[in-house]
Design an enzyme around this catalytic site. Sequence first.
Site, PDB file in Angstrom:
ATOM      1  N   HIS A 161      -3.679  -5.286   0.464  1.00  0.00           N
ATOM      2  CA  HIS A 161      -3.121  -5.755   1.733  1.00  0.00           C
ATOM      3  C   HIS A 161      -3.151  -7.286   1.782  1.00  0.00           C
ATOM      4  CE1 HIS A 161      -2.635  -1.970   4.023  1.00  0.00           C
ATOM      5  NE2 HIS A 161      -3.576  -1.535   3.189  1.00  0.00           N
ATOM      6  N   SER A 210       0.760 -14.536  37.729  1.00  0.00           N
ATOM      7  CA  SER A 210      -0.615 -14.052  37.750  1.00  0.00           C
ATOM      8  C   SER A 210      -1.616 -15.177  37.539  1.00  0.00           C
ATOM      9  CB  SER A 210      -0.813 -13.006  36.646  1.00  0.00           C
ATOM     10  OG  SER A 210      -0.720 -13.634  35.365  1.00  0.00           O
ATOM     11  N   GLY A 211      -1.139 -16.333  37.099  1.00  0.00           N
ATOM     12  CA  GLY A 211      -2.032 -17.418  36.719  1.00  0.00           C
ATOM     13  C   GLY A 211      -2.364 -17.382  35.237  1.00  0.00           C
ATOM     14  N   GLY A 212      -1.983 -16.294  34.543  1.00  0.00           N
ATOM     15  CA  GLY A 212      -2.232 -16.169  33.109  1.00  0.00           C
ATOM     16  C   GLY A 212      -1.182 -16.883  32.280  1.00  0.00           C
ATOM     17  N   VAL A 213      -1.446 -16.977  30.988  1.00  0.00           N
ATOM     18  CA  VAL A 213      -0.576 -17.762  30.120  1.00  0.00           C
ATOM     19  C   VAL A 213       0.814 -17.150  29.985  1.00  0.00           C
ATOM     20  CG1 VAL A 213      -1.451 -16.660  28.003  1.00  0.00           C
ATOM     21  CG2 VAL A 213      -0.389 -18.909  27.863  1.00  0.00           C
ATOM     22  N   ASP A 214       0.920 -15.813  29.908  1.00  0.00           N
ATOM     23  CA  ASP A 214       2.230 -15.187  29.677  1.00  0.00           C
ATOM     24  C   ASP A 214       3.189 -15.454  30.836  1.00  0.00           C
ATOM     25  OD1 ASP A 214       1.131 -14.203  27.343  1.00  0.00           O
ATOM     26  OD2 ASP A 214       0.691 -12.235  28.166  1.00  0.00           O
ATOM     27  N   SER A 215       2.738 -15.180  32.069  1.00  0.00           N
ATOM     28  CA  SER A 215       3.632 -15.388  33.208  1.00  0.00           C
ATOM     29  C   SER A 215       3.889 -16.877  33.439  1.00  0.00           C
ATOM     30  CB  SER A 215       3.064 -14.737  34.475  1.00  0.00           C
ATOM     31  OG  SER A 215       1.913 -15.390  34.933  1.00  0.00           O
ATOM     32  N   SER A 216       2.911 -17.725  33.126  1.00  0.00           N
ATOM     33  CA  SER A 216       3.085 -19.167  33.327  1.00  0.00           C
ATOM     34  C   SER A 216       4.123 -19.741  32.371  1.00  0.00           C
ATOM     35  CB  SER A 216       1.752 -19.891  33.149  1.00  0.00           C
ATOM     36  OG  SER A 216       0.801 -19.444  34.096  1.00  0.00           O
ATOM     37  N   CYS A 227       0.839  -1.205   0.000  1.00  0.00           N
ATOM     38  CA  CYS A 227       0.000   0.000   0.000  1.00  0.00           C
ATOM     39  C   CYS A 227       0.881   1.265   0.000  1.00  0.00           C
ATOM     40  CB  CYS A 227      -0.972  -0.029   1.172  1.00  0.00           C
ATOM     41  SG  CYS A 227      -2.346   1.132   0.979  1.00  0.00           S
ATOM     42  N   GLU A 278      -1.885  -9.176   3.922  1.00  0.00           N
ATOM     43  CA  GLU A 278      -1.869  -9.682   5.297  1.00  0.00           C
ATOM     44  C   GLU A 278      -3.265  -9.853   5.897  1.00  0.00           C
ATOM     45  OE1 GLU A 278      -1.511  -5.143   5.771  1.00  0.00           O
ATOM     46  OE2 GLU A 278      -1.010  -6.703   4.313  1.00  0.00           O
TER      47      GLU A 278
END
Length: 506
Positions: free
Chosen positions: A167, A220-226, A79, A169
């Site tokens: 585009h 935190s129990g979330g996926v990123d920190s786990s 573009c 993508e």
Amino acid sequence: MSERIIILNFGSQTTQLIARRLRELNVYCEIFPYNKFPEHYDDIRGVIFSGSPYSVYDADAFKLDISNIRKRFPLLGICYGAQLISHALGGKVEAAGSREYGRANLSVFDDSNALLKNVRINSQVWMSHGDTITKIPDNFEIVASTDKVAIAAFQIKNEKTWGVQFHPEVFHSEDGMKVLENFVDICNCKRNWTPASFIETTVAELKQKLGNDKVVLGLSGGVDSSVTAVLLNKAIGENLICIFVDNGLLRKNEFKNVLDDYKHLGLNVIGVDAKDKFYTALAGIVNPEQKRKIIGKIFIDIFDEEAAKLENVKWLGQGTIYPDIIESLSITGTTIKSHHNVGGLPEYMKLKLVEPLKLLFKDEVRRTGKELGMSENLINRHPFPGPGLGIRIIGDITPEKVRILQDADDIYINLLRQYDLYSAVWQACTILLPVRSVGVMGDERTYENTVALRAVTSTDAMTADWAKLPYEFLAKVSNEIINKVKGVNRVVYDISSKPPATIEWE
């Protein structure tokens, strides 16, 4: 990394999407501000120019000297990127008679061209531009057109430089992935960027970087920190100390359940029950921003207290991911907001940061977690806000309100799982409203609380649509909550999309 494709960002809303599509092709890529080309480029295999909200003729448009890039690397302009290439080399870009936005079809194209190999005749593409290229330099050739755009794609003759005014993508470009895959092949990429290769490389780098040093990580129990915890544990074992704080605003039984999950992963976790501290500090506070700040400050204080009990800790681990870093920088590379997950620890802690996921998108974090052998309930959890139920209770927070919301939310989430709907939505939550209404239960009049159910579909949380959950499911949830949760006599369903609404209510 042994090879990468560089995306120069000129401000398009879909720049991150280009990177995600390339990652789906197992190619490592990075996004840089348009004027911050990497100093070290031995491993660069190709370059992509993104779109932009500007016209190439705007006085404040993002301009770039492309002479040091073309011919040195395969180059694809998308573009605005295509218009910039043409304009810089003597082509003509003019305002389109009407904004070219939406679906179009490649009515004429050269399927022998390397960029368009195996793209189907009349393939649908997505246009989104106010300007259009009306004349290309003599050493350019048109390789694709639509019924309205004569120069939908071009190549510089005898040069690995292309431009497309559509585009590739976005989802609506049917063969867009094929176009990007062809460009990857033109770049001679080996396509070996996989979760397994990421884990192997990252663990080796962490071992070298951290040595025998200790790392403290707030879970935190979330996926990123786990996933961060499991990666660090794989690299340094017992030298990782994790702290999981119960702020009293987690989901029902979550403190115990998450600690059990972490125990099965072999993590060294310190659980801290701090409910009373949070409830006391939050008493009577109604403003959502104040609630956030109080929750964040107490978390930091507790984290600091626990970390101070440990000896020889030199590093702070964080679950920062790639979108956090991208969003923390302006288009010119200036920092515009902090991306540190814990909201900024006291400077006197003097800890160095280690962020093993900082190059990954959320879906890649989940794939990495799966490769690490983590359980589905950890890696496929819905996003959960840092302040937890504190911003899902509209108004002031009391232990009784938390109990009501936890019970209602528990019924909702468990029924989503039972009806195989949990994985069909991006995020689901229950909101306790500051609204009481009249009801009748048995022969008695009631005057009790209202809860709102929220469920959205999304790919990245930038935009979201309300989930069209089956009526019979919603009826079941409403009936269960009203019958089983003391203090609730009315359930409503939120049918707002983002924008204009947000996913969370506060």
